[in-house]
Design an enzyme around this catalytic site. Sequence first.
Site, PDB file in Angstrom:
ATOM      1  N   ASP A  12     -27.258   0.886  36.279  1.00  0.00           N
ATOM      2  CA  ASP A  12     -26.165   0.375  35.436  1.00  0.00           C
ATOM      3  C   ASP A  12     -26.374  -1.076  35.005  1.00  0.00           C
ATOM      4  O   ASP A  12     -25.411  -1.830  34.864  1.00  0.00           O
ATOM      5  CB  ASP A  12     -24.803   0.516  36.138  1.00  0.00           C
ATOM      6  CG  ASP A  12     -24.588   1.922  36.654  1.00  0.00           C
ATOM      7  OD1 ASP A  12     -24.822   2.863  35.882  1.00  0.00           O
ATOM      8  OD2 ASP A  12     -24.221   2.086  37.828  1.00  0.00           O
ATOM      9  N   LYS A  15     -29.595  -0.677  30.776  1.00  0.00           N
ATOM     10  CA  LYS A  15     -30.920  -0.288  30.273  1.00  0.00           C
ATOM     11  C   LYS A  15     -30.797   0.397  28.921  1.00  0.00           C
ATOM     12  O   LYS A  15     -31.615   0.188  28.038  1.00  0.00           O
ATOM     13  CB  LYS A  15     -31.612   0.676  31.255  1.00  0.00           C
ATOM     14  CG  LYS A  15     -31.989   0.042  32.566  1.00  0.00           C
ATOM     15  CD  LYS A  15     -32.641   1.049  33.490  1.00  0.00           C
ATOM     16  CE  LYS A  15     -31.695   2.101  34.009  1.00  0.00           C
ATOM     17  NZ  LYS A  15     -30.630   1.635  34.888  1.00  0.00           N
ATOM     18  N   GLY A  39     -26.396   7.975  33.426  1.00  0.00           N
ATOM     19  CA  GLY A  39     -25.373   8.098  32.379  1.00  0.00           C
ATOM     20  C   GLY A  39     -25.576   7.014  31.359  1.00  0.00           C
ATOM     21  O   GLY A  39     -25.698   5.854  31.720  1.00  0.00           O
ATOM     22  N   HIS A  40     -25.687   7.380  30.087  1.00  0.00           N
ATOM     23  CA  HIS A  40     -25.773   6.332  29.074  1.00  0.00           C
ATOM     24  C   HIS A  40     -24.929   6.698  27.871  1.00  0.00           C
ATOM     25  O   HIS A  40     -24.814   7.852  27.494  1.00  0.00           O
ATOM     26  CB  HIS A  40     -27.215   6.021  28.661  1.00  0.00           C
ATOM     27  CG  HIS A  40     -28.135   7.209  28.668  1.00  0.00           C
ATOM     28  ND1 HIS A  40     -28.846   7.578  29.794  1.00  0.00           N
ATOM     29  CD2 HIS A  40     -28.433   8.103  27.714  1.00  0.00           C
ATOM     30  CE1 HIS A  40     -29.553   8.654  29.498  1.00  0.00           C
ATOM     31  NE2 HIS A  40     -29.320   8.994  28.256  1.00  0.00           N
ATOM     32  N   GLN A 225     -31.572   4.713  36.880  1.00  0.00           N
ATOM     33  CA  GLN A 225     -31.207   4.012  38.126  1.00  0.00           C
ATOM     34  C   GLN A 225     -31.918   2.648  38.210  1.00  0.00           C
ATOM     35  O   GLN A 225     -32.201   2.070  37.179  1.00  0.00           O
ATOM     36  CB  GLN A 225     -31.475   4.882  39.364  1.00  0.00           C
ATOM     37  CG  GLN A 225     -30.581   6.114  39.456  1.00  0.00           C
ATOM     38  CD  GLN A 225     -31.140   7.335  38.753  1.00  0.00           C
ATOM     39  OE1 GLN A 225     -32.318   7.619  38.831  1.00  0.00           O
ATOM     40  NE2 GLN A 225     -30.292   8.079  38.058  1.00  0.00           N
TER      41      GLN A 225
HETATM   42  P1  IMP Z   1     -28.072  10.686  43.536  1.00  0.00           P
HETATM   43  O1  IMP Z   1     -29.081  10.103  42.615  1.00  0.00           O
HETATM   44  O2  IMP Z   1     -26.990  11.459  42.855  1.00  0.00           O
HETATM   45  O3  IMP Z   1     -28.697  11.457  44.665  1.00  0.00           O
HETATM   46  O4  IMP Z   1     -27.315   9.455  44.250  1.00  0.00           O
HETATM   47  C1  IMP Z   1     -27.966   8.593  45.159  1.00  0.00           C
HETATM   48  C2  IMP Z   1     -27.475   7.146  45.013  1.00  0.00           C
HETATM   49  O5  IMP Z   1     -27.881   6.643  43.748  1.00  0.00           O
HETATM   50  C3  IMP Z   1     -25.958   6.999  45.050  1.00  0.00           C
HETATM   51  O6  IMP Z   1     -25.657   5.768  45.686  1.00  0.00           O
HETATM   52  C4  IMP Z   1     -25.568   6.953  43.590  1.00  0.00           C
HETATM   53  O7  IMP Z   1     -24.368   6.267  43.385  1.00  0.00           O
HETATM   54  C5  IMP Z   1     -26.754   6.196  43.003  1.00  0.00           C
HETATM   55  N1  IMP Z   1     -26.984   6.524  41.590  1.00  0.00           N
HETATM   56  C6  IMP Z   1     -27.540   7.649  41.088  1.00  0.00           C
HETATM   57  N2  IMP Z   1     -27.618   7.584  39.754  1.00  0.00           N
HETATM   58  C7  IMP Z   1     -27.118   6.392  39.402  1.00  0.00           C
HETATM   59  C8  IMP Z   1     -26.979   5.717  38.135  1.00  0.00           C
HETATM   60  O8  IMP Z   1     -27.351   6.213  37.066  1.00  0.00           O
HETATM   61  N3  IMP Z   1     -26.422   4.475  38.199  1.00  0.00           N
HETATM   62  C9  IMP Z   1     -26.057   3.887  39.366  1.00  0.00           C
HETATM   63  N4  IMP Z   1     -26.178   4.464  40.551  1.00  0.00           N
HETATM   64  C10 IMP Z   1     -26.718   5.700  40.574  1.00  0.00           C
END
Ligand code: IMP
Length: 454
Positions: A12, A15, A39-40, A225
């Site tokens: 977040d 990017k 998410g974008h 991420q």
């Molecule tokens: P997962 O990727 O759904 O397995 O989540 C693992 C960790 O990564 C968690 O702490 C999520 O909140 C974080 N996370 C996953 N995708 C994003 C993103 O696009 N932005 C911010 N945090 C993310």
Amino acid sequence: MTVTIVGSQLGDEGKGGVVDLYGDAADVVARYQGGDNAGHTVVHDGAKYKLSLVPSGAVRGKVGVLGNGCVVNPETLFDEIDTLRERGLEPDVRVAERAHVILPYHRALDGIEEDEKEDLAAGTTKRGIGPTYEDKAGRRGVRVGDLLDPDVLRERLEYVVPQKKALAEEVFGKETGEEFDIDHLYETYREYGERLAEEDMTVDCGSFLQKRIDAGDNVMLEGAQGTSLDIDHGVYPYVTSSNPTAGGATVGTGLGPTVIGDGEVIGIVKAYLSRVGTGPLPTELGGVEGQTPDYDATEGADADEEELATYIRDEGGEYGTVTGRPRRVGWLDMPMLRHAARANGFTGLAVNHIDVLAGLDEVKVGHSYEFDGEEIFTMPPTTEAWGRCEATFETFDGWSDVDWSAAAEDGYDAIPENARTYLEYIADELDAPIYAVGVGPGRGETVVVENPYE
Ligand code: IMP
């Protein structure tokens, strides 16, 4: 040439805006890891598109590629493509045959395990990301290429589904439904395979991208991420299950490290910190129930800190794009950024959201940590040690709100002087030049100092 965009913090960082900005000069935009956990939001011709899987460049007529390092939920993929088509766009999306497929049981197990893990839960997006990468490493995954061959698909499902069902039922004591039913999965995923074939969407990612590069095209590699969520370099176990760092761009696309290294690697930095999910955060302001360790909203943290956190959260729109969860916020954490600069080898930086901090009397930065009586300048390797770090802050004079759109047009010198001091501190500490400064959410609200494709 290639330009790789990497989040330097916890995701977040904005990017998408940078991909959008520099993506104009790109012909192909490829993602190299992650799935529909990202998410974008893309604004194009006044319309807003919320995407979690399709690379944002596809909205602007670029070829969007999901690399072999991605995990692909075909349902999300086709929903997003159909929505874009309904809105009059013709997205050109390619998917690596080597990418792994997220199946419904992965999502179910992600939710089940998160509930079970209690203090060790990462606060995942429950999109099945971790369980899918687990199966990839366990050599029991289903790949996109397998969807194209019904016999292979059937064979893979017959091996893996009974194990997943037993795990859900016998280990976790849950009832299971059609998401664990071989016939149902086979029919549904075979159809996805047919659609992928009909629309000629699958590619051998590395050779597809290399051919485009050899033909003179510009390729952008878009990380999802951020570095501190990287499975190897992040704050394990509060991480995602892939490699957002620049090394992931090579394994996750099939382009050689020398190809990626010949290009630029741009670190995206948010001017403060935000985080969805659990785990320590030494520069955190206030806290968020259910995410901040040991946080009790009824006791409250320092009232001024809480107020400041709420202000930054609201000004910065710090609520998850995918989940809508309020994000935890904190001051910039330089040890985290020094770690990211080394792990990724940034050639340039884009610092976003400096407008969000405008109007504050002072802006703080966690310059170093005090760790077991010593001053340290980068993150320790274990998360438990990181949790014992106390940030040592440096204070900068604040800057006032200005007409940021005008500043974006007028260039770097139009940014308030105190904000430039802040930016130059970041660039000096990370030994990488500032390429762009995000001064607002709109497409034109970025001060461009350097275009990596020029
Ligand atoms: P997962 O990727 O759904 O397995 O989540 C693992 C960790 O990564 C968690 O702490 C999520 O909140 C974080 N996370 C996953 N995708 C994003 C993103 O696009 N932005 C911010 N945090 C993310």
